[in-house]
Design an enzyme around this catalytic site. Sequence first.
Site, PDB file in Angstrom:
ATOM      1  N   ARG A  34       0.841  -1.198   0.000  1.00  0.00           N
ATOM      2  CA  ARG A  34       0.000   0.000   0.000  1.00  0.00           C
ATOM      3  C   ARG A  34       0.874   1.245   0.000  1.00  0.00           C
ATOM      4  NH1 ARG A  34      -5.429  -1.706   3.260  1.00  0.00           N
ATOM      5  NH2 ARG A  34      -5.509  -3.750   2.261  1.00  0.00           N
ATOM      6  N   GLU A  72       1.091   4.039   1.221  1.00  0.00           N
ATOM      7  CA  GLU A  72       0.606   4.895   2.303  1.00  0.00           C
ATOM      8  C   GLU A  72       1.554   6.080   2.425  1.00  0.00           C
ATOM      9  OE1 GLU A  72      -2.059   4.146   4.057  1.00  0.00           O
ATOM     10  OE2 GLU A  72      -2.304   1.961   3.979  1.00  0.00           O
ATOM     11  N   ARG A  78       1.437   2.748  12.626  1.00  0.00           N
ATOM     12  CA  ARG A  78       0.639   1.562  12.339  1.00  0.00           C
ATOM     13  C   ARG A  78       0.509   1.251  10.853  1.00  0.00           C
ATOM     14  NH1 ARG A  78      -4.686   3.487  15.318  1.00  0.00           N
ATOM     15  NH2 ARG A  78      -3.128   3.614  16.950  1.00  0.00           N
ATOM     16  N   HIS A  79       1.208   1.994  10.007  1.00  0.00           N
ATOM     17  CA  HIS A  79       1.144   1.745   8.569  1.00  0.00           C
ATOM     18  C   HIS A  79       2.518   1.420   7.998  1.00  0.00           C
ATOM     19  CE1 HIS A  79      -2.674   4.030   8.988  1.00  0.00           C
ATOM     20  NE2 HIS A  79      -3.069   3.156   8.085  1.00  0.00           N
ATOM     21  N   GLU A  99      -6.867  -0.681  14.700  1.00  0.00           N
ATOM     22  CA  GLU A  99      -7.598  -1.632  13.846  1.00  0.00           C
ATOM     23  C   GLU A  99      -6.693  -2.813  13.525  1.00  0.00           C
ATOM     24  OE1 GLU A  99      -9.336  -0.144  10.104  1.00  0.00           O
ATOM     25  OE2 GLU A  99      -8.855  -2.114   9.254  1.00  0.00           O
ATOM     26  N   SER A 133     -10.315  -6.255   9.195  1.00  0.00           N
ATOM     27  CA  SER A 133     -11.586  -5.834   8.603  1.00  0.00           C
ATOM     28  C   SER A 133     -12.184  -7.020   7.871  1.00  0.00           C
ATOM     29  CB  SER A 133     -11.384  -4.724   7.572  1.00  0.00           C
ATOM     30  OG  SER A 133     -11.115  -3.505   8.190  1.00  0.00           O
ATOM     31  N   ARG A 180       0.168  -5.832  13.057  1.00  0.00           N
ATOM     32  CA  ARG A 180      -0.674  -5.174  14.070  1.00  0.00           C
ATOM     33  C   ARG A 180      -1.104  -6.168  15.152  1.00  0.00           C
ATOM     34  NH1 ARG A 180      -4.560  -0.801  11.002  1.00  0.00           N
ATOM     35  NH2 ARG A 180      -2.905   0.182   9.767  1.00  0.00           N
TER      36      ARG A 180
HETATM   37  P1  ATP Z   1      -6.311   1.596   8.216  1.00  0.00           P
HETATM   38  O1  ATP Z   1      -7.676   2.228   8.252  1.00  0.00           O
HETATM   39  O2  ATP Z   1      -5.725   1.387   9.557  1.00  0.00           O
HETATM   40  O3  ATP Z   1      -5.383   2.287   7.262  1.00  0.00           O
HETATM   41  P2  ATP Z   1      -7.478  -0.225   6.361  1.00  0.00           P
HETATM   42  O4  ATP Z   1      -8.901  -0.231   6.823  1.00  0.00           O
HETATM   43  O5  ATP Z   1      -7.109   0.596   5.203  1.00  0.00           O
HETATM   44  O6  ATP Z   1      -6.518   0.133   7.614  1.00  0.00           O
HETATM   45  P3  ATP Z   1      -7.863  -2.875   5.394  1.00  0.00           P
HETATM   46  O7  ATP Z   1      -7.930  -2.614   3.947  1.00  0.00           O
HETATM   47  O8  ATP Z   1      -9.130  -3.061   6.137  1.00  0.00           O
HETATM   48  O9  ATP Z   1      -7.002  -1.722   6.089  1.00  0.00           O
HETATM   49  O10 ATP Z   1      -6.871  -4.102   5.614  1.00  0.00           O
HETATM   50  C1  ATP Z   1      -7.103  -5.159   6.523  1.00  0.00           C
HETATM   51  C2  ATP Z   1      -6.071  -5.165   7.643  1.00  0.00           C
HETATM   52  O11 ATP Z   1      -4.766  -5.136   7.108  1.00  0.00           O
HETATM   53  C3  ATP Z   1      -6.142  -3.936   8.533  1.00  0.00           C
HETATM   54  O12 ATP Z   1      -7.121  -4.098   9.523  1.00  0.00           O
HETATM   55  C4  ATP Z   1      -4.743  -3.881   9.094  1.00  0.00           C
HETATM   56  O13 ATP Z   1      -4.597  -4.770  10.181  1.00  0.00           O
HETATM   57  C5  ATP Z   1      -3.899  -4.402   7.954  1.00  0.00           C
HETATM   58  N1  ATP Z   1      -3.329  -3.276   7.200  1.00  0.00           N
HETATM   59  C6  ATP Z   1      -3.914  -2.581   6.227  1.00  0.00           C
HETATM   60  N2  ATP Z   1      -3.109  -1.635   5.748  1.00  0.00           N
HETATM   61  C7  ATP Z   1      -1.959  -1.739   6.438  1.00  0.00           C
HETATM   62  C8  ATP Z   1      -0.711  -1.049   6.397  1.00  0.00           C
HETATM   63  N3  ATP Z   1      -0.495  -0.058   5.548  1.00  0.00           N
HETATM   64  N4  ATP Z   1       0.261  -1.439   7.247  1.00  0.00           N
HETATM   65  C9  ATP Z   1       0.056  -2.452   8.098  1.00  0.00           C
HETATM   66  N5  ATP Z   1      -1.093  -3.141   8.185  1.00  0.00           N
HETATM   67  C10 ATP Z   1      -2.093  -2.791   7.359  1.00  0.00           C
HETATM   68 MG    MG Z   2     -10.062  -1.756   7.419  1.00  0.00          MG
END
Ligand code: ATP
Ligand code: MG
Length: 455
Positions: free
Chosen positions: A235, A237, A243-244, A378, A381, A429
């Site tokens: 991602r 980000e 946390r990312h 989080e 999901s 996480r």
């Molecule tokens: P956030 O809102 O915290 O950015 P997200 O809702 O975009 O997360 P999801 O697409 O729901 O993330 O991805 C499912 C799971 O994968 C998340 O709950 C999280 O635990 C993990 N995750 C997602 N993006 C990341 C990231 N950039 N780094 C680490 N873990 C991630």
């Molecule tokens: Mg999510």
Amino acid sequence: MSLEDDLGDWRRSHYSSELQGMDGREVTLMGYVSSIRDHGNILFVMLADKDGEVQLVFKRSEGSEPSAEPGAGSSSPSPSHLFSRARMLREHSSIAVKGIARSMKNAPRGVEVIPREMRILSLASSAPPFSVYSRSLPLDPRLDIRAVDLRRHYLRAVFRVRHNLLKAIRAYLDERGFLEVSTPKMISTASEGGAALFPIFYFDREAFLAQSPQLYKEQLTLAFEKVYEIAPIFRAEPSRTNRHLAEAISVDVEQAFVDYEDVMRTLEGMIAHVIGYVKERCREEFSMLGVDPAIPELPLPRYRYSQLIDMLKGEGLRIEWGDDFGTEHLKALGSALKGYYFIVDWPASMRPFYTKVKDGEGRDALSESFDLMYGDLEVSSGSTRINRKDELMARLKRQGLKPESFAYHLTVFDYGMPPHAGFGLGLERFLMTITGVENIRDATFYPRDIDRLVP
Ligand code: ATP
Ligand code: MG
């Protein structure tokens, strides 16, 4: 002449963890020097291997070193030669010793070793700006030499917990009949639409690194019903948070003939099982980390999204139904709600296009979806997915995506796509919640973020 020796025909006879009851026996140990204490005529060298540490005691007047075998590097018979070679050691040097084990009450695990011979396999020429015994240190100087940083006992404990956590996840899912799958990481379109993709060159075309295995794992329920994948997600980000990561490991689960309530039970069962397993297996690691993770009571609390919006409004925070939780909202949730809990029934407009609508219409529609939280973090999901093609096309369009880009996926829905549901859980996480690691960069071996692409 080189100060360093070859490994030659020496092989380890014991790990540091296997020395109890070896009093008086000869052992061959290998590892690296984790600390040195020089008392003039006596030198205490801690030798660390993958299992722990053992104290080596070099005395000016003790020990003997027979002539080296041909090709095995330099050594000489005299005890003072062994002692002077030991004094050349620096922390992190890689060594092998043959010596005699001896009970010693004050030594780690009650044993020390008096070396008779030593091979210096690699003499460290640099010293890191930290000790392997230190716990919290600034991140960047450590990450620059991450391989050495990972020798720190604190991080070794984190990654041993990680190893056991992965084993427990696999065991839990295998036992329930899930098949482990692997899906492509180079893809032609976004799995969730829009944002946060890394473009790559794919021969003469543009392609992307997969932000999740979402669509493929859904497709695989057609043949296998219950699947899981443990693999990287990518991602782009741009934010700098604790946390990312730009590359994370996701535990993805997908199952046919169930809905989100069923997969929430699978997920909470997995969380409790895994914590129970690692608690049992990693006692030493948790004592090093200074945490004692609690096995959560099931079922975990479930809060509706709208309920939490009302709660936050009641606390005077500014947020409206349909808004995502921002940092201050998550903070407030984290101080009100401890441990693991679910947030369920999110507005459909806030969830990805493949999420099944629960009830309501248009802007007010709710979805069969959940997030697993740990305080303000989080962790996962999930949702019931749409399994009808017309519904999926309508939702794609409503979210501004082009059905043509998803043709390869939509076509599968012509072949009797079963109802299905699943979740994605961020491994790093989850590891943070169990180990107490505060920055996600320390829950992965080589973190990738907007500022860092090496090492
Ligand atoms: P956030 O809102 O915290 O950015 P997200 O809702 O975009 O997360 P999801 O697409 O729901 O993330 O991805 C499912 C799971 O994968 C998340 O709950 C999280 O635990 C993990 N995750 C997602 N993006 C990341 C990231 N950039 N780094 C680490 N873990 C991630
Ligand atoms: Mg999510």
